[in-house]
Design an enzyme around this catalytic site. Structure first.
Site, PDB file in Angstrom:
ATOM      1  N   ASP A 111       1.004  -0.934   0.039  1.00 38.16           N
ATOM      2  CA  ASP A 111       0.205   0.022   0.040  1.00 38.16           C
ATOM      3  C   ASP A 111       1.017   1.296   0.235  1.00 38.16           C
ATOM      4  O   ASP A 111       2.613   1.508   0.573  1.00 38.16           O
ATOM      5  CB  ASP A 111      -1.061  -0.195   1.277  1.00 38.16           C
ATOM      6  CG  ASP A 111      -1.853   1.107   0.784  1.00 38.16           C
ATOM      7  OD1 ASP A 111      -2.622   1.768  -0.128  1.00 38.16           O
ATOM      8  OD2 ASP A 111      -2.750   1.366   2.063  1.00 38.16           O
TER       9      ASP A 111
ATOM     10  N   HIS B  89       3.333   3.978  -9.030  1.00 34.90           N
ATOM     11  CA  HIS B  89       2.903   2.091  -9.117  1.00 34.90           C
ATOM     12  C   HIS B  89       4.211   1.649  -9.594  1.00 34.90           C
ATOM     13  O   HIS B  89       4.705   0.429  -9.530  1.00 34.90           O
ATOM     14  CB  HIS B  89       1.615   1.614  -9.836  1.00 34.90           C
ATOM     15  CG  HIS B  89       0.446   2.185  -9.241  1.00 34.90           C
ATOM     16  ND1 HIS B  89       0.033   1.349  -8.046  1.00 34.90           N
ATOM     17  CD2 HIS B  89      -0.301   3.110  -9.499  1.00 34.90           C
ATOM     18  CE1 HIS B  89      -0.967   1.965  -7.321  1.00 34.90           C
ATOM     19  NE2 HIS B  89      -1.627   2.914  -8.410  1.00 34.90           N
TER      20      HIS B  89
ATOM     21  N   LEU C 224      11.576 -20.801  -4.300  1.00 34.51           N
ATOM     22  CA  LEU C 224      10.035 -19.359  -3.946  1.00 34.51           C
ATOM     23  C   LEU C 224       9.308 -19.688  -4.139  1.00 34.51           C
ATOM     24  O   LEU C 224       8.994 -19.633  -5.786  1.00 34.51           O
ATOM     25  CB  LEU C 224      11.187 -17.831  -3.834  1.00 34.51           C
ATOM     26  CG  LEU C 224      10.031 -16.918  -3.309  1.00 34.51           C
ATOM     27  CD1 LEU C 224       9.201 -17.052  -2.083  1.00 34.51           C
ATOM     28  CD2 LEU C 224      10.428 -15.894  -4.630  1.00 34.51           C
TER      29      LEU C 224
END
Length: 220
Positions: free
Chosen positions: A20, A37, A131
């Site tokens: 956020d 972004h 991962l």
């Protein structure tokens, strides 16, 4: 420290991130929300690279919630293009580094170009074993639960970190976060570095996780 019976630290942690603050970061610098972004995407790349050395085996990130469709159309379109560009650019890096990439959430509302990038990324990285990177796109945990969890749930979340100062889950991984430790930081996502993640994990490891039982500390 007691660990989850479903996801012990010896097997690697499941860390969830609510990324956020991108838009606010951009506006604070006289840029656009989409510029924020883009900066957040660079931060995301750094965090993924740091995950395995920090003991993380599953990393789930909240990229776009089902409620984010309410945002202005130009921003949504820009985000969709950014997601597709990221996947196209990072797929081979994921393959080289043993990262398996999965996208969770609805797919029926995503643009065709993004769907193609998702399909290719998931197919190319399917053998990654170091991962598991799960990206939540058009994701709603309540919708998933109401539909009988059609979006395959991951292992229990050990630690959920939300950047940007807000202190809520915002419909993210409600099922997997049943016993997650929560950490909220005012740091905006583009400023969230691997060092910040390492500090969050340090705070996590100091917590006494009882899972409904009694403390394992001999002093209490």
């Amino acid at each position: 420290m007691m660990q989850s019976s479903l996801n012990t630290e010896s097997k690697g942690l499941h860390v969830a991130l609510i990324m956020d603050g991108n838009g606010r970061w951009g506006l604070a610098r006289g840029l656009t929300r989409l510029d924020g972004h883009r900066a957040g995407a660079a931060t995301f790349r750094d965090i993924v690279s740091a995950a395995v050395p920090l003991g993380i085996s599953t990393l789930t990130v909240y990229a776009f919630s089902s409620d984010n469709w309410k945002r202005p159309t130009p921003e949504v379109r820009g985000l969709m293009k950014l997601f597709a560009f990221y996947l196209q650019q990072e797929t081979e890096r994921c393959v080289a580094n043993g990262v398996r990439l999965s996208v969770i959430g609805r797919r029926d509302r995503l643009p065709a170009s993004l769907l193609a990038a998702i399909d290719l990324a998931e197919a190319r990285t399917g053998g990654g074993a170091r991962l598991h990177l799960r990206i939540a796109l058009d994701y709603s945990a309540r919708h998933a639960i109401a539909q009988g969890l059609p979006f395959t749930p991951g292992p229990d979340v050990d630690l959920l970190v939300r950047t940007g100062g807000e202190q809520r889950l915002s419909d993210f991984l409600l099922y997997e976060c049943a016993y997650a430790e929560l950490l909220f930081t005012p740091c905006l996502w583009p400023d969230f570095s691997p060092a910040e993640l390492e500090r969050a994990l340090g705070a996590f490891r100091k917590r006494d996780r009882r899972f409904g039982g009694l403390t394992t500390s001999p002093s209490t």
